[in-house]
Design a protein around this motif. Structure first.
Motif, PDB file in Angstrom:
ATOM      1  N   LEU A 138       0.984  -1.121  -0.043  1.00 21.85           N
ATOM      2  CA  LEU A 138       0.025  -0.080  -0.152  1.00 21.85           C
ATOM      3  C   LEU A 138       0.866   1.280  -0.013  1.00 21.85           C
ATOM      4  CD1 LEU A 138      -2.668  -1.233   2.546  1.00 21.85           C
ATOM      5  CD2 LEU A 138      -3.078  -1.010   0.088  1.00 21.85           C
ATOM      6  N   ALA A 139       1.770   1.241   0.722  1.00 22.94           N
ATOM      7  CA  ALA A 139       2.660   2.351   0.707  1.00 22.94           C
ATOM      8  C   ALA A 139       3.561   2.570  -0.261  1.00 22.94           C
ATOM      9  CB  ALA A 139       3.957   2.329   1.852  1.00 22.94           C
ATOM     10  N   ASP A 140       4.141   1.653  -1.126  1.00 21.22           N
ATOM     11  CA  ASP A 140       4.543   1.564  -2.432  1.00 21.22           C
ATOM     12  C   ASP A 140       3.416   2.012  -3.591  1.00 21.22           C
ATOM     13  OD1 ASP A 140       6.930   0.544  -1.438  1.00 21.22           O
ATOM     14  OD2 ASP A 140       6.294  -1.442  -1.940  1.00 21.22           O
ATOM     15  N   LEU A 141       2.461   1.673  -3.420  1.00 18.73           N
ATOM     16  CA  LEU A 141       1.274   2.144  -4.096  1.00 18.73           C
ATOM     17  C   LEU A 141       0.973   3.743  -4.167  1.00 18.73           C
ATOM     18  CD1 LEU A 141      -0.785   1.740  -6.439  1.00 18.73           C
ATOM     19  CD2 LEU A 141      -2.501   0.944  -4.442  1.00 18.73           C
ATOM     20  N   GLY A 142       1.090   4.058  -2.977  1.00 14.90           N
ATOM     21  CA  GLY A 142       0.721   5.636  -2.634  1.00 14.90           C
ATOM     22  C   GLY A 142       1.806   6.342  -3.349  1.00 14.90           C
ATOM     23  N   ALA A 143       3.127   6.235  -3.056  1.00 14.53           N
ATOM     24  CA  ALA A 143       4.327   6.633  -3.566  1.00 14.53           C
ATOM     25  C   ALA A 143       4.137   6.816  -5.278  1.00 14.53           C
ATOM     26  CB  ALA A 143       5.646   6.041  -3.301  1.00 14.53           C
ATOM     27  N   LEU A 144       3.921   5.922  -5.816  1.00 17.05           N
ATOM     28  CA  LEU A 144       3.462   5.711  -7.341  1.00 17.05           C
ATOM     29  C   LEU A 144       2.432   6.683  -7.743  1.00 17.05           C
ATOM     30  CD1 LEU A 144       4.433   1.761  -8.445  1.00 17.05           C
ATOM     31  CD2 LEU A 144       5.451   3.995  -9.218  1.00 17.05           C
ATOM     32  N   LEU A 145       1.392   6.556  -6.837  1.00 21.87           N
ATOM     33  CA  LEU A 145       0.372   7.249  -7.457  1.00 21.87           C
ATOM     34  C   LEU A 145       0.577   9.159  -7.311  1.00 21.87           C
ATOM     35  CD1 LEU A 145      -2.788   5.448  -6.347  1.00 21.87           C
ATOM     36  CD2 LEU A 145      -1.896   5.470  -8.538  1.00 21.87           C
ATOM     37  N   ARG A 146       1.388   9.119  -6.388  1.00 25.17           N
ATOM     38  CA  ARG A 146       1.632  10.621  -6.110  1.00 25.17           C
ATOM     39  C   ARG A 146       2.635  11.165  -7.440  1.00 25.17           C
ATOM     40  NH1 ARG A 146       1.451   8.950  -0.744  1.00 25.17           N
ATOM     41  NH2 ARG A 146       3.766   8.465  -0.566  1.00 25.17           N
ATOM     42  N   ARG A 184     -17.620  13.250  -4.111  1.00 28.42           N
ATOM     43  CA  ARG A 184     -18.200  13.903  -2.983  1.00 28.42           C
ATOM     44  C   ARG A 184     -17.211  15.031  -2.642  1.00 28.42           C
ATOM     45  NH1 ARG A 184     -22.197  16.455  -0.568  1.00 28.42           N
ATOM     46  NH2 ARG A 184     -22.343  16.386   1.724  1.00 28.42           N
ATOM     47  N   ALA A 185     -15.837  14.465  -2.622  1.00 30.33           N
ATOM     48  CA  ALA A 185     -14.913  15.367  -2.339  1.00 30.33           C
ATOM     49  C   ALA A 185     -14.905  16.861  -3.249  1.00 30.33           C
ATOM     50  CB  ALA A 185     -13.275  15.064  -2.219  1.00 30.33           C
ATOM     51  N   GLY A 186     -15.333  16.576  -4.504  1.00 27.43           N
ATOM     52  CA  GLY A 186     -15.413  17.554  -5.436  1.00 27.43           C
ATOM     53  C   GLY A 186     -16.243  18.463  -5.402  1.00 27.43           C
ATOM     54  N   GLU A 187     -17.573  17.896  -4.701  1.00 26.75           N
ATOM     55  CA  GLU A 187     -18.686  18.855  -4.246  1.00 26.75           C
ATOM     56  C   GLU A 187     -18.223  19.693  -3.276  1.00 26.75           C
ATOM     57  OE1 GLU A 187     -21.864  16.262  -3.480  1.00 26.75           O
ATOM     58  OE2 GLU A 187     -22.370  15.534  -5.689  1.00 26.75           O
ATOM     59  N   ASP A 188     -17.722  19.203  -2.322  1.00 27.95           N
ATOM     60  CA  ASP A 188     -17.337  19.852  -1.057  1.00 27.95           C
ATOM     61  C   ASP A 188     -16.095  20.839  -1.111  1.00 27.95           C
ATOM     62  OD1 ASP A 188     -19.686  18.891  -0.185  1.00 27.95           O
ATOM     63  OD2 ASP A 188     -18.838  17.204   1.028  1.00 27.95           O
ATOM     64  N   GLY A 189     -15.220  20.465  -2.015  1.00 21.54           N
ATOM     65  CA  GLY A 189     -13.963  21.130  -2.259  1.00 21.54           C
ATOM     66  C   GLY A 189     -12.979  20.723  -1.291  1.00 21.54           C
ATOM     67  N   LEU A 190     -13.137  19.346  -1.082  1.00 23.95           N
ATOM     68  CA  LEU A 190     -12.135  18.616  -0.040  1.00 23.95           C
ATOM     69  C   LEU A 190     -11.302  17.895  -0.661  1.00 23.95           C
ATOM     70  CD1 LEU A 190     -14.797  17.847   2.728  1.00 23.95           C
ATOM     71  CD2 LEU A 190     -13.408  19.578   2.574  1.00 23.95           C
ATOM     72  N   ALA A 191     -11.027  17.689  -1.989  1.00 26.73           N
ATOM     73  CA  ALA A 191     -10.128  16.921  -2.613  1.00 26.73           C
ATOM     74  C   ALA A 191      -8.711  17.042  -2.188  1.00 26.73           C
ATOM     75  CB  ALA A 191     -10.384  16.840  -4.140  1.00 26.73           C
ATOM     76  N   SER A 192      -7.818  16.192  -2.187  1.00 25.35           N
ATOM     77  CA  SER A 192      -6.433  16.430  -1.693  1.00 25.35           C
ATOM     78  C   SER A 192      -5.454  15.009  -2.509  1.00 25.35           C
ATOM     79  CB  SER A 192      -6.501  15.785  -0.137  1.00 25.35           C
ATOM     80  OG  SER A 192      -5.153  15.540   0.168  1.00 25.35           O
ATOM     81  N   ASP A 193      -4.655  15.726  -2.351  1.00 23.35           N
ATOM     82  CA  ASP A 193      -3.479  14.502  -3.070  1.00 23.35           C
ATOM     83  C   ASP A 193      -2.769  13.587  -2.137  1.00 23.35           C
ATOM     84  OD1 ASP A 193      -1.798  16.127  -1.900  1.00 23.35           O
ATOM     85  OD2 ASP A 193      -0.612  16.740  -3.343  1.00 23.35           O
ATOM     86  N   HIS A 194      -3.391  13.683  -0.875  1.00 25.05           N
ATOM     87  CA  HIS A 194      -2.856  12.848   0.104  1.00 25.05           C
ATOM     88  C   HIS A 194      -3.163  11.324  -0.404  1.00 25.05           C
ATOM     89  CE1 HIS A 194      -1.659  11.576   4.060  1.00 25.05           C
ATOM     90  NE2 HIS A 194      -2.455  11.149   4.400  1.00 25.05           N
TER      91      HIS A 194
END
Length: 442
Positions: A82-90, A252-262
């Motif tokens: 999961l950590a490797d995947l998160g790094a690749l997606l970032r 839902r994040a797009g509606e509320d302006g809560l999207a993040s690249d985390h």
């Protein structure tokens, strides 16, 4: 990365389909079968993490999907994949800013493993001659990853032992971690268990499953070895659910302006407030505010026979759905096997009352004789059972699944106005979501 304005609008029939990445440490025929079963959902691709991961992702992005959802085929939230995947997606978000990259929740949790592994073990223990669970020892076999990931496997083994009357549930690991498969089988033999069933934590057929089978055969030819945890159809259903959940959080994040690249999007349990929101049907998501406070206690109502009229306690199931989560003090946790054995009559009374309430509010079949301390709610299809399980977990109620049957706890110390009510309330809310809202959209 901030989601574009169009992110709040679900894909339409004319929009280009998104891409679905099946992320694992290996590829093979099983992954390709999953790809074939998921073609109606998105553009599915097997994607092994390794030296060629970036090149493989570039080939996917070249097709021009508006979004890419990576579904990690992992057991537990602490798998290092999961950590490797998160790094690749970032990295991918910086490389291709025009494409939205989403990381779905892990494929399975320890609670999922309990239901899946017990089904596989039961099938092996019954062939060729039946063996009662209290004479059977199970050996959960996982890849030796990190101490934290291995600890999750131990937690799953403990849950499995408490939920089923097995003589023992041991763990073993491949890849150099200890105990090894041979050591685990030896521990089971020393307990005098027969049969001994090895259950590889393999979501699909592939090299890992073949490796475990070879090690079991070499160490103890009399031990049985179960197959993958899920059938191809069941695995496809779970992948499809993870894909839809990831998109729902993004919209839902797009509606509320809560999207993040985390990049730690490991699932609903990470954020209880967002978890409850994702599980709300769309008619609730965009309009009425939903309280995050504990649900106010509704007064119990009784019928002419003096029994609780569970189907009349709430004026409206929609209002119940908007009332918030169950109070933490009334949590219904899975009972310990020892306390159920010590108070069988009390456990039976609690199970009978919960079963009666479940029948009144769902009109579904209920079983009370499968496992002491648990009540089974039989769903019409496995997809419904999977969806309800994830929703009920948010309600602070222990739940596990075996096929299309959900098992709810029935501890001997449960009180009608507290834990029993919490179990029935959680099922009432989530069953209403499914039957009245979510199923209507499918």
């Amino acid at each position: 990365m901030t989601a574009p304005a169009a992110a709040a609008v679900p894909p339409t029939a004319t929009a280009p389909p998104g891409a679905l990445l099946l992320v694992s440490a290996e590829t093979g025929a099983a992954q390709m079968e999953l790809v074939s079963r998921l073609k109606g959902t998105a553009q599915p691709h097997p994607w092994p993490l390794g030296a060629q991961a970036r090149a493989a992702l570039a080939a996917v992005v070249a097709a021009g999907p508006p979004h890419v959802v990576a579904v990690p085929l992992t057991v537990g939230a602490l798998d290092p994949l999961l950590a490797d995947l998160g790094a690749l997606l970032r990295w991918a978000r910086v490389r291709w800013p025009q494409t939205t990259f989403l990381q779905a929740a892990p494929f399975a949790s320890p609670e999922h493993v309990v239901g899946w592994a017990s089904r596989q073990a039961a099938a092996q223990a019954l062939a060729p001659t039946p063996a009662p669970p209290d004479e059977t020892a199970l050996l959960l076999v996982a890849r030796g990853r990190t101490p934290a990931a291995n600890a999750e496997v131990c937690a799953a083994a403990r849950l499995l032992w408490e939920h089923r009357d097995y003589r023992r549930v041991e763990v073993a690991f491949t890849g150099g971690a200890r105990p090894t498969v041979a050591q685990g089988l030896d521990a089971c033999r020393r307990l005098g268990a027969r049969p001994v069933v090895a259950v590889p934590l393999a979501l699909c057929d592939g090299p890992f499953l073949q490796e475990v089978r070879a090690q079991v055969a070499a160490a103890d030819p009399q031990a049985a070895c179960a197959g993958p945890l899920l059938s191809p159809a069941g695995a496809a259903a779970v992948v499809r659910q993870r894909y839809e959940e990831a998109l729902a959080r993004w919209f839902r994040a797009g509606e509320d302006g809560l999207a993040s690249d985390h990049g730690h999007d490991h699932g609903l349990a990470d954020d209880p407030l967002r978890a409850g929101d994702v599980l709300l049907p769309p008619r609730y998501q965009g309009g009425q505010p939903v309280s995050a406070a504990p649900m106010r206690s509704a007064a119990l109502k009784y019928d002419a026979q003096g029994q609780v009229a569970w189907n009349q306690v709430w004026q409206s199931f929609c209002n119940l759905a908007l009332a918030g989560a169950a109070a933490p003090g009334h949590a219904a946790r899975g009972p310990l096997r020892e306390e159920v054995r010590a108070r069988p009559e009390a456990s039976a009374r609690v199970a009978a009352e919960i079963a009666r309430g479940l029948r009144l509010i769902t009109r579904l079949p209920v079983v009370t004789d499968a496992t002491p301390g648990w009540v089974g709610l039989v769903c019409p299809q496995e997809e419904m059972a999977i969806w309800l399980l994830r929703a009920i977990v948010v309600e602070n109620v222990s739940v596990r699944r075996e096929g299309s049957t959900l098992f709810l706890p029935a501890g001997p110390g449960y009180r009608v106005e507290k834990e029993i009510k919490n179990v029935i309330t959680a099922v009432a809310k989530t069953h209403h979501y499914w039957t009245e809202h979510r199923a209507a959209l499918s």
